[in-house]
Enzyme design. Structure first.
Site, PDB file in Angstrom:
ATOM      1  N   GLY A 103       0.806  -1.214   0.000  1.00 42.21           N
ATOM      2  CA  GLY A 103       0.000   0.000   0.000  1.00 42.21           C
ATOM      3  C   GLY A 103       0.838   1.262   0.000  1.00 42.21           C
ATOM      4  N   SER A 106       4.162   1.288   1.785  1.00 40.00           N
ATOM      5  CA  SER A 106       5.168   0.510   1.066  1.00 40.00           C
ATOM      6  C   SER A 106       5.788   1.325  -0.055  1.00 40.00           C
ATOM      7  CB  SER A 106       4.526  -0.752   0.489  1.00 40.00           C
ATOM      8  OG  SER A 106       3.892  -1.503   1.492  1.00 40.00           O
ATOM      9  N   THR A 126      -3.738  -4.360  -1.431  1.00 36.10           N
ATOM     10  CA  THR A 126      -4.438  -4.081  -0.176  1.00 36.10           C
ATOM     11  C   THR A 126      -5.920  -4.370  -0.353  1.00 36.10           C
ATOM     12  OG1 THR A 126      -5.169  -2.331   1.344  1.00 36.10           O
ATOM     13  CG2 THR A 126      -4.488  -1.650  -0.847  1.00 36.10           C
ATOM     14  N   ASP A 128      -8.235  -2.924   1.204  1.00 38.47           N
ATOM     15  CA  ASP A 128      -9.008  -1.722   1.546  1.00 38.47           C
ATOM     16  C   ASP A 128      -9.416  -0.894   0.331  1.00 38.47           C
ATOM     17  OD1 ASP A 128      -8.647  -2.374   4.246  1.00 38.47           O
ATOM     18  OD2 ASP A 128      -6.767  -1.251   4.344  1.00 38.47           O
ATOM     19  N   ASN A 172      -9.702   0.585   6.857  1.00 40.68           N
ATOM     20  CA  ASN A 172      -8.629   1.495   7.277  1.00 40.68           C
ATOM     21  C   ASN A 172      -8.879   2.928   6.806  1.00 40.68           C
ATOM     22  OD1 ASN A 172      -6.221   2.207   8.551  1.00 40.68           O
ATOM     23  ND2 ASN A 172      -5.014   1.855   6.706  1.00 40.68           N
ATOM     24  N   GLY A 186     -28.025  -5.183  -0.029  1.00 41.76           N
ATOM     25  CA  GLY A 186     -29.253  -4.496   0.335  1.00 41.76           C
ATOM     26  C   GLY A 186     -29.310  -4.082   1.796  1.00 41.76           C
ATOM     27  N   ARG A 215     -38.747  -7.159   9.104  1.00 41.93           N
ATOM     28  CA  ARG A 215     -38.388  -8.343   9.883  1.00 41.93           C
ATOM     29  C   ARG A 215     -36.899  -8.437  10.191  1.00 41.93           C
ATOM     30  NH1 ARG A 215     -40.824 -12.575  11.903  1.00 41.93           N
ATOM     31  NH2 ARG A 215     -39.621 -14.491  12.188  1.00 41.93           N
ATOM     32  N   ARG A 244     -27.237  -7.690  17.510  1.00 45.14           N
ATOM     33  CA  ARG A 244     -25.900  -8.177  17.808  1.00 45.14           C
ATOM     34  C   ARG A 244     -24.905  -7.595  16.820  1.00 45.14           C
ATOM     35  NH1 ARG A 244     -28.325  -9.041  21.595  1.00 45.14           N
ATOM     36  NH2 ARG A 244     -28.675 -10.987  22.745  1.00 45.14           N
ATOM     37  N   THR A 251     -10.996 -12.378   8.726  1.00 47.30           N
ATOM     38  CA  THR A 251     -11.572 -13.267   7.719  1.00 47.30           C
ATOM     39  C   THR A 251     -11.568 -12.581   6.353  1.00 47.30           C
ATOM     40  OG1 THR A 251     -13.830 -12.466   8.146  1.00 47.30           O
ATOM     41  CG2 THR A 251     -13.090 -14.374   9.410  1.00 47.30           C
TER      42      THR A 251
END
Length: 324
Positions: A103, A106, A126, A128, A172, A186, A215, A244, A251
């Site tokens: 990035g 670098s 990257t 991002d 970032n 959506g 819902r 939540r 990941t």
């Protein structure tokens, strides 16, 4: 004609970096140039972790996620004395030029090495998508697909149980992952680094949708702008939805690179080797529309970020529509 070049990956890993390294090796060997990998980025330059590789190494890594040659952050590389060690190691090995995959940080190192006599070409690696001088960066497409799939799985549960979810994605300080993922899934609320909503605005919008009887509600937010868990608590208290937070975290960096990320990585790497063979350095390879171009590294760091305000406003309006 140069005889030896090096290749390193720096900063955070991104899917497609291995495809780029692989293509550098193949493109160089096609021109009878020896290739050396640098283990663990600029740290490897300073510690002389240089290793000659061949075509077999190239084929073994092309489809793998992450970076097989390693990456590490080295803030000390900004110091002249540290860079002098790196240059000495390269010259002792007969390495005349480098391809640097990473990035903005670098690229600063690549520019400084070019000024010290080692021509460097930077490739945009990257997830991002925060290198403004390239429309897309190596790793962004794979990360975006990971985020999309995660949100769709979360939606299944939210819809089943009449709930709300706050999903925090990486970026970032660049909101592209949140904007693109929120658009294609959506998401009812999208808040990015560049188009940040207040917590009150988010809470009020979810409460509105709750009163209408929607819902499930998905809220996609960029990292580093809220406490996702605290935001979820405020939403639950105001809307009545069980809410939540899911922080997708690393990941998003892993996984097998998509075809588009591999294609961008491979074509960019071939282009970079051509630039080095032509004796050029201090350049950054970027995607402008459908065309690869090489820009001066110093100029790329000052290009303003594209304004996506209108796009974000439109998507928010469309995704928030609901009738009883």
């Amino acid at each position: 004609m140069i005889k030896k070049i090096g290749v390193l990956t720096s900063g955070g890993d991104a899917p497609g970096m291995n495809a780029a390294v692989s293509a550098v090796i193949k493109a160089a060997y096609a021109k009878n140039i020896e290739v050396y990998i640098v283990r663990d980025g600029y740290k490897g330059l300073v510690n002389n972790w240089l290793e000659k590789v061949d075509i077999n190494f190239s084929q073994d890594i092309i489809s793998r996620g992450g970076t097989a040659i390693g990456s590490a952050r080295l803030p000390e590389f900004k110091e002249v004395e540290v860079r002098e060690k790196a240059v000495a190691n390269l010259k002792n090995a007969g390495i005349e030029a480098l391809v640097v995959i990473g990035g903005d940080g670098s690229y600063m190192g690549a520019q400084r090495l070019t000024e010290m006599g080692i021509n460097c070409i930077g490739l945009p690696g990257t997830i991002d998508n925060d290198i403004v001088s390239s429309d897309y960066t190596i790793g962004f497409d794979t990360a975006l697909n990971t985020v999309m799939e995660s949100i769709e799985k979360i939606r299944d549960t939210m819809q089943s149980h009449n709930r709300c979810a706050v999903v925090e994605v990486m970026g970032n300080r660049c909101g592209d992952l949140a904007l693109y993922a929120g658009t294609v899934t959506g998401a009812e609320v999208i808040s990015t680094s560049e188009g940040q909503l207040s917590e009150e605005e988010i809470v009020n919008e979810v409460a509105r949708l709750s009163k209408l009887g929607k819902r499930s509600v998905i809220i996609v937010i960029s990292e580093k702008i809220y406490d996702a868990n605290e935001l979820a608590k405020k939403i639950e208290a105001a809307s009545g939805y069980v809410t939540r937070a899911t922080i997708l975290g690393h990941t998003q960096r892993g996984g097998t690179p998509t075809a588009m990320d591999r294609y961008l990585a491979i074509t960019s790497a071939i282009y970079a080797v051509d630039q080095l063979v032509a004796g050029k350095g201090g350049l950054y390879v970027g995607l402008d529309g459908q065309q690869l171009i090489a820009r001066d590294i110093n100029s790329t760091l000052n290009i303003p970020r594209k304004d996506r305000t209108q796009e974000l406003t439109t998507i928010r309006l469309l995704n928030s529509q609901f009738k009883k």
